[in-house]
Write a protein that holds these residues in place. Structure first.
Motif, PDB file in Angstrom:
ATOM      1  N   ALA A  59       0.835  -1.207   0.000  1.00 34.26           N
ATOM      2  CA  ALA A  59       0.000   0.000   0.000  1.00 34.26           C
ATOM      3  C   ALA A  59       0.873   1.261   0.000  1.00 34.26           C
ATOM      4  CB  ALA A  59      -0.936  -0.004   1.214  1.00 34.26           C
ATOM      5  N   LEU A  60       1.948   1.267   0.777  1.00 35.68           N
ATOM      6  CA  LEU A  60       2.845   2.411   0.816  1.00 35.68           C
ATOM      7  C   LEU A  60       3.518   2.628  -0.539  1.00 35.68           C
ATOM      8  CD1 LEU A  60       4.190   4.648   2.490  1.00 35.68           C
ATOM      9  CD2 LEU A  60       5.962   2.987   3.080  1.00 35.68           C
ATOM     10  N   LEU A  61       3.997   1.573  -1.159  1.00 38.65           N
ATOM     11  CA  LEU A  61       4.615   1.690  -2.480  1.00 38.65           C
ATOM     12  C   LEU A  61       3.608   2.176  -3.519  1.00 38.65           C
ATOM     13  CD1 LEU A  61       6.884  -1.481  -2.579  1.00 38.65           C
ATOM     14  CD2 LEU A  61       7.598   0.907  -2.503  1.00 38.65           C
ATOM     15  N   TRP A  62       2.377   1.669  -3.457  1.00 36.91           N
ATOM     16  CA  TRP A  62       1.332   2.084  -4.393  1.00 36.91           C
ATOM     17  C   TRP A  62       1.035   3.566  -4.217  1.00 36.91           C
ATOM     18  CZ3 TRP A  62      -3.737   3.795  -3.442  1.00 36.91           C
ATOM     19  CH2 TRP A  62      -4.525   3.908  -4.575  1.00 36.91           C
ATOM     20  N   TRP A  63       0.919   4.016  -2.975  1.00 41.45           N
ATOM     21  CA  TRP A  63       0.590   5.414  -2.698  1.00 41.45           C
ATOM     22  C   TRP A  63       1.689   6.341  -3.204  1.00 41.45           C
ATOM     23  CZ3 TRP A  63       2.759   9.000   0.822  1.00 41.45           C
ATOM     24  CH2 TRP A  63       2.007  10.176   0.962  1.00 41.45           C
ATOM     25  N   THR A  64       2.956   6.009  -2.915  1.00 42.05           N
ATOM     26  CA  THR A  64       4.048   6.888  -3.329  1.00 42.05           C
ATOM     27  C   THR A  64       4.244   6.863  -4.843  1.00 42.05           C
ATOM     28  OG1 THR A  64       5.689   5.176  -2.877  1.00 42.05           O
ATOM     29  CG2 THR A  64       5.286   6.775  -1.144  1.00 42.05           C
ATOM     30  N   SER A  65       4.126   5.706  -5.472  1.00 37.87           N
ATOM     31  CA  SER A  65       4.298   5.663  -6.922  1.00 37.87           C
ATOM     32  C   SER A  65       3.140   6.361  -7.628  1.00 37.87           C
ATOM     33  CB  SER A  65       4.443   4.222  -7.421  1.00 37.87           C
ATOM     34  OG  SER A  65       3.261   3.494  -7.204  1.00 37.87           O
ATOM     35  N   ARG A 122       1.263  10.996 -10.802  1.00 36.57           N
ATOM     36  CA  ARG A 122       0.365  12.143 -10.939  1.00 36.57           C
ATOM     37  C   ARG A 122       1.180  13.421 -11.118  1.00 36.57           C
ATOM     38  NH1 ARG A 122      -1.527  16.152  -7.833  1.00 36.57           N
ATOM     39  NH2 ARG A 122      -0.512  15.332  -5.986  1.00 36.57           N
ATOM     40  N   ARG A 123       2.224  13.580 -10.321  1.00 33.42           N
ATOM     41  CA  ARG A 123       3.084  14.763 -10.436  1.00 33.42           C
ATOM     42  C   ARG A 123       3.701  14.847 -11.829  1.00 33.42           C
ATOM     43  NH1 ARG A 123       5.982  18.783  -8.368  1.00 33.42           N
ATOM     44  NH2 ARG A 123       8.201  18.916  -8.768  1.00 33.42           N
ATOM     45  N   ALA A 124       4.223  13.742 -12.331  1.00 35.15           N
ATOM     46  CA  ALA A 124       4.835  13.731 -13.659  1.00 35.15           C
ATOM     47  C   ALA A 124       3.819  14.099 -14.735  1.00 35.15           C
ATOM     48  CB  ALA A 124       5.445  12.355 -13.939  1.00 35.15           C
ATOM     49  N   LYS A 125       2.599  13.593 -14.607  1.00 38.30           N
ATOM     50  CA  LYS A 125       1.544  13.894 -15.582  1.00 38.30           C
ATOM     51  C   LYS A 125       1.204  15.384 -15.569  1.00 38.30           C
ATOM     52  CE  LYS A 125      -3.237  12.753 -16.729  1.00 38.30           C
ATOM     53  NZ  LYS A 125      -4.419  11.983 -16.323  1.00 38.30           N
ATOM     54  N   VAL A 126       1.060  15.971 -14.385  1.00 35.86           N
ATOM     55  CA  VAL A 126       0.724  17.396 -14.281  1.00 35.86           C
ATOM     56  C   VAL A 126       1.863  18.241 -14.846  1.00 35.86           C
ATOM     57  CG1 VAL A 126       0.240  19.299 -12.689  1.00 35.86           C
ATOM     58  CG2 VAL A 126      -0.840  17.080 -12.342  1.00 35.86           C
ATOM     59  N   LEU A 127       3.106  17.910 -14.527  1.00 35.67           N
ATOM     60  CA  LEU A 127       4.242  18.688 -15.014  1.00 35.67           C
ATOM     61  C   LEU A 127       4.382  18.580 -16.533  1.00 35.67           C
ATOM     62  CD1 LEU A 127       6.925  18.015 -12.256  1.00 35.67           C
ATOM     63  CD2 LEU A 127       5.557  20.085 -12.603  1.00 35.67           C
ATOM     64  N   GLU A 128       4.030  17.442 -17.082  1.00 34.48           N
ATOM     65  CA  GLU A 128       4.159  17.233 -18.528  1.00 34.48           C
ATOM     66  C   GLU A 128       2.996  17.846 -19.309  1.00 34.48           C
ATOM     67  OE1 GLU A 128       3.647  13.454 -21.414  1.00 34.48           O
ATOM     68  OE2 GLU A 128       5.140  13.215 -19.833  1.00 34.48           O
ATOM     69  N   GLN A 129       1.771  17.680 -18.819  1.00 34.57           N
ATOM     70  CA  GLN A 129       0.589  18.075 -19.585  1.00 34.57           C
ATOM     71  C   GLN A 129      -0.078  19.348 -19.088  1.00 34.57           C
ATOM     72  OE1 GLN A 129      -2.108  14.744 -19.550  1.00 34.57           O
ATOM     73  NE2 GLN A 129      -0.552  13.320 -20.261  1.00 34.57           N
ATOM     74  N   GLY A 130       0.302  19.826 -17.923  1.00 36.73           N
ATOM     75  CA  GLY A 130      -0.380  20.961 -17.311  1.00 36.73           C
ATOM     76  C   GLY A 130      -0.045  22.299 -17.938  1.00 36.73           C
TER      77      GLY A 130
END
Length: 116
Positions: free
Chosen positions: A21-27, A32-40
């Protein structure tokens, strides 16, 4: 003896599921951060304040910033929050009143904001 084995198995399962669960949450947060930085859309934000989230990654604190965000496309300004890992040497770059670049991604009614 059987009770001890059951408790040991349950404890092991709890630890494994917790780690997953911790690995899923952090990944998920990193993706999400990478998507926002790329497409935002690019914008600017004034830092209104920050608080500790109680989480850290690699020994560095993750802070939650309260921002006044302005988008050049429509000139609108709105308040938002954004979480960001801040290393100790970066702290002077993230003080209240400072202006920072942001990326904003619209997902339906939601606006995802990330500090660059």
């Amino acid at each position: 003896m059987m009770g001890l084995m059951v408790v040991s198995v349950l404890a092991g399962l709890f630890i494994v599921f917790g780690a997953v669960a911790l690995l899923w949450w952090t990944s998920r947060a990193d993706l999400r951060r990478a998507k926002v930085l790329e497409q935002g859309e690019a914008g600017t934000a004034h830092i209104l304040g920050w608080e500790q989230t109680g989480y850290s990654h690699g020994g560095h604190d993750i802070l939650r910033f309260t921002l006044a965000v302005r988008l050049p496309s429509d000139g609108s300004e709105f308040q938002a929050t954004a979480d960001r890992l801040v290393r100790p040497m970066e702290v002077p770059l993230f003080q209240a009143g400072m202006q920072r670049s942001v990326r904003v991604l619209r997902e339906g009614e939601r606006l995802l904001v990330e500090l660059e």
